[in-house]
Design an enzyme around this catalytic site. Structure first.
Site, PDB file in Angstrom:
ATOM      1  N   GLU A 103       0.786  -1.228   0.000  1.00  0.00           N
ATOM      2  CA  GLU A 103       0.000   0.000   0.000  1.00  0.00           C
ATOM      3  C   GLU A 103       0.824   1.287   0.000  1.00  0.00           C
ATOM      4  O   GLU A 103       0.356   2.315  -0.469  1.00  0.00           O
ATOM      5  CB  GLU A 103      -0.929   0.000   1.227  1.00  0.00           C
ATOM      6  CG  GLU A 103      -2.074  -0.993   1.150  1.00  0.00           C
ATOM      7  CD  GLU A 103      -3.077  -0.633   0.062  1.00  0.00           C
ATOM      8  OE1 GLU A 103      -3.377   0.562  -0.123  1.00  0.00           O
ATOM      9  OE2 GLU A 103      -3.551  -1.569  -0.620  1.00  0.00           O
TER      10      GLU A 103
ATOM     11  N   SER B  45     -51.029 -30.115  35.279  1.00  0.00           N
ATOM     12  CA  SER B  45     -50.518 -31.119  36.215  1.00  0.00           C
ATOM     13  C   SER B  45     -49.027 -30.983  36.495  1.00  0.00           C
ATOM     14  O   SER B  45     -48.492 -31.716  37.337  1.00  0.00           O
ATOM     15  CB  SER B  45     -50.806 -32.518  35.674  1.00  0.00           C
ATOM     16  OG  SER B  45     -52.194 -32.736  35.603  1.00  0.00           O
TER      17      SER B  45
END
Length: 776
Positions: free
Chosen positions: A186, A462
């Site tokens: 770069e 239940s």
């Protein structure tokens, strides 16, 4: 002297023409350029001096424990590795990778820091047995390892205003190849330029003119950093002028090392939805599932190559482009001497080798994350979570979570049309610690909407009965599991004057029945009569001890007329599964700050337990529910080896289907019903229980011991009078009882027959295993 004389003469001769431009230039310099430069200079210095990168708060699952004897299957281990971002590279040598041969796995862990301290990276060999881990050894020395952990998977991210994912790294911790390679590709003049590279600008301008369009960039690393930190990406003269001037100022004030470190942490390298990936460290985790320090040359080359265009060279969307770009960068590494030609060629021959799922989960498990937020609200507000750069370590078990979601999905598919309009929720915990391992709030995985696991309060049917029976069993001198209960019809006047006439699901009454059978078959009439005898106020007080605030003391409470969310049912059953220890359910282990320091720990220290003999009796009774009761499909299936304890539940008109059950180390509660509260046609056994079975068919777990717990002994009881008897006597039932709670004398069959002759036999229950019925 002659030269100076000629120069002065030339200036005097040209001054009439240069005078105006000179004064204009001087005016522009002092009137605009100098003040403008000073303003930009202050902006650059202020911003860079106070530069604090936005680091999101990350949320992690629990570390995966690996030890000999720990429950584990090959499928679950692969799922855990994949979810944590580990890759199967065929070697298992690089941190974050694994390989397998048969049932033996070689894993290179990445190491981690968490509230318990964490672990260093290591390479291990894990051999699996039948449903558990046979051995764990160091891969290099082959020495056994007693216990180790894999680093936890990242499950969510709490972002601030900007959806930016970042992991801060110091330049000294960045691989030298990345630092040098970035400059080689770069900005080769980075160490020597002044923030801009005039040679590169001229070279790029000539290339653009020759091509007729922009073909070559000339930005230095400093310019790219300035663009990211201060400016927009609009292609205007003003923006380019500001970029060049600010780059010169930045280079003037700060060292190359500091500029490069900021660049390494700021550069944009990808996107997932609206979440941006900034910095090489975050990109390393996102693409390869590994720390930046552990990357190989080909992986460093790919990241460096992506700087030119993260979207264009996205390796997941455009793998061919990314591969070509990576190989080009590897060639640059070779030509600049960073790699040898042989190393470069070897690296170019490798595949991209990305992790399958990018490590940027925003909120993969929203139902679980709601519980996490609820539990840390008192310690951390929303702004702190979004801005603090914290790491939250939770108790989530990825295998339990994903298998729970799959179990609900498979159950819905198996129900066919009956699943239309039906929703679902589930909670899974570690029964020994109270850690919440999974939360499912909807039948649709990842649903961000209504969280039924935490917020849907529905009648539990239940599912409440074990707690009614438990209160009775705390008085062992009066009640035991063979005590005869009256299952005959009952009529009760309600406060409004109307009569309440409950019934069993099969519309039958069963006379006098042993307590364990009444629970196993979920017979309502026997349960109501038991609860009325024990006392509604006692049962109400016991239920309120779980933090329940709306417990009506009416008789319908005894068969589940109480609205609870699945998380509340899980809290109640955790008490049973943990052998009578009131463990609060926790979803968070601790919070670590950005420097790796633990700032908050969440832990539970259990006491000695309460009513443990009664809890152990109920646990044994619930195991019978799974053998011959309403959950007998567990015992009838390949899961019989778990010796699981559980209870089904169905609310009035089959609006809600429940099942809560636990093994030796895992508890799971499932609910199914409709949001509009219409009937579902599902019992607890035909809906929620199916999901429970599907989960435990996959989830590694330990069986629950079928033997009675400590303090209990097996005894033969005559249910007619609750006295000890002989095995061969009529109606004799073998059950566990609290040691020392029965009379020392054993009643023989002779005296039983004498009693029957005088009418005592009419109360003797039939020996037991009638077909399952009641309110399953």
């Amino acid at each position: 002297m002659a030269f100076l004389t000629r120069t002065r003469a030339a200036v005097r001769a040209s001054w009439p023409w240069l005078r105006v431009p000179f004064w204009i230039a001087l005016g522009l310099f002092f009137g605009f350029l100098l003040p403008y430069t000073l303003v930009l200079n202050k902006r650059v210095q202020d911003r860079f001096e106070d530069l604090v990168f936005a680091v999101p708060t990350r949320v992690f699952a629990r570390p995966l424990p690996l030890a000999a004897g720990e429950p584990m299957t090959s499928a679950a281990l692969k799922l855990e590795l994949t979810f944590a971002g580990y890759s199967d590279d065929g070697h298992g040598e690089v941190p974050g990778s694994w390989t397998s041969k048969g049932s033996t796995y070689v894993i290179s862990s990445r190491g981690y820091v968490d509230p318990d301290g964490g672990e260093l990276p290591k390479r291990i060999r894990v051999a699996l047995g039948k449903g558990d881990i046979a051995s764990v050894r160091d891969a290099a020395s082959n020495k056994p390892i007693k216990l180790t952990h894999l680093d936890p998977a990242r499950i969510a991210t709490v972002y601030g205003a900007k959806q930016v994912d970042r992991r801060i790294v110091h330049l000294a911790d960045v691989p030298p190849l990345l630092v040098s390679g970035l400059q080689a590709v770069e900005d080769r003049s980075f160490k020597n330029n002044i923030g801009i590279d005039f040679t590169a600008i001229l070279r790029a301008a000539f290339a653009d003119l020759r091509a007729g369009h922009s073909v070559q960039g000339a930005s230095t690393l400093t310019q790219q950093l300035v663009r990211n930190l201060f400016l927009s990406r609009r292609q205007t003269f003003t923006r380019k002028f500001n970029e060049a001037l600010m780059s010169i100022l930045l280079d003037f004030h700060y060292s190359k090392g500091r500029i490069l470190e900021a660049y390494v942490n700021e550069v944009f390298l990808g996107q997932q939805g609206n979440q941006a990936v900034h910095g090489f460290a975050a990109a390393s985790e996102f693409y390869f599932g590994r720390r930046l320090q552990d990357l190989r040359p080909q992986e460093i080359a790919m990241l460096v190559g992506m700087v030119k265009g993260p979207s264009y060279y996205d390796p997941r969307r455009y793998p061919k482009r990314a591969l070509a770009r990576r190989n080009l960068v590897l060639q640059v590494f070779a030509t600049t001497g960073l790699l040898t030609p042989a190393q470069s060629q070897a690296a170019q021959a490798t595949p991209l080798d990305l992790v399958s799922n990018g490590q940027l989960p925003h909120n993969r498990f929203p139902a679980f994350m709601q519980l996490v937020r609820a539990q840390i609200t008192n310690d951390f507000d929303g702004d702190t979570l979004r801005k603090g750069g914290l790491s939250i370590y939770t108790t989530l078990d990825p295998a339990a979570q994903l298998y729970s979601e799959q179990a609900i999905d498979q159950t819905m598919k198996s129900l066919g049309k009956r699943a239309n309009g039906v929703q679902a929720a589930g909670v899974v915990t570690d029964s020994q610690t109270g850690s919440v391992l999974a939360v499912v709030g909807s039948r649709t995985p990842g649903d961000q909407g209504f969280n039924r696991a935490l917020d849907a309060r529905r009648p539990i049917g239940s599912t409440i009965k074990p707690f009614v029976y438990l209160v009775a069993l705390t008085n062992p001198s009066r009640w035991n599991l063979a005590t005869a209960l009256d299952d005959s019809p009952i009529n009760l006047r309600q406060p409004d004057g109307t009569m309440w006439t409950p019934h069993n699901d099969d519309n039958q009454s069963h006379g006098m029945v042993p307590m364990v059978d009444a629970l196993a078959h979920s017979w309502n009439l026997a349960s109501i009569r038991l609860g009325m005898t024990v006392g509604l106020s006692r049962i109400q007080a016991f239920l309120k001890s779980f933090g329940l605030d709306d417990v009506s003391p009416g008789p319908s409470l005894l068969i589940g007329a109480i609205d609870l969310a699945p998380i509340q049912v899980a809290q109640m059953y955790e008490y049973l599964a943990s052998d009578g220890h009131a463990l609060p359910l926790l979803a968070v282990r601790g919070v670590v700050d950005g420097h790796g320091q633990t700032i908050k720990r969440y832990e539970v220290r259990s006491g000695k337990g309460e009513y443990q003999e009664a809890v152990r009796l109920i646990t044994w009774a619930m195991q019978q529910v799974a053998v011959y009761g309403t959950a007998h499909s567990i015992g009838d299936s390949g899961l019989a080896w778990l010796h699981a304890a559980g209870k089904t539940g169905t609310s009035n008109q089959m609006r809600d289907s429940w099942f809560a059950g636990f093994t030796g180390d895992r508890l799971a509660v499932f609910w199914m019903g409709r949001d509009d509260n219409k009937p579902t046609t599902l019992f607890g056994a035909s809906g929620a229980l199916r999901a429970w079975r599907d989960l435990f068919a996959k989830l590694p777990t330990e069986p629950l011991s079928p033997a009675p717990g400590q303090g209990l002994q097996m005894a033969w009881i005559n249910p007619a009078d609750g006295k000890p008897t002989e095995p061969q006597c009529e109606g004799a039932k073998q059950v566990p009882v609290v040691a020392g709670s029965l009379p020392a004398d054993t009643e023989g069959c002779f005296w039983q027959r004498i009693g029957n002759m005088f009418g005592g036999g009419s109360n003797t229950p039939a020996p037991t295993t009638p077909p399952a019925s009641g309110n399953p």
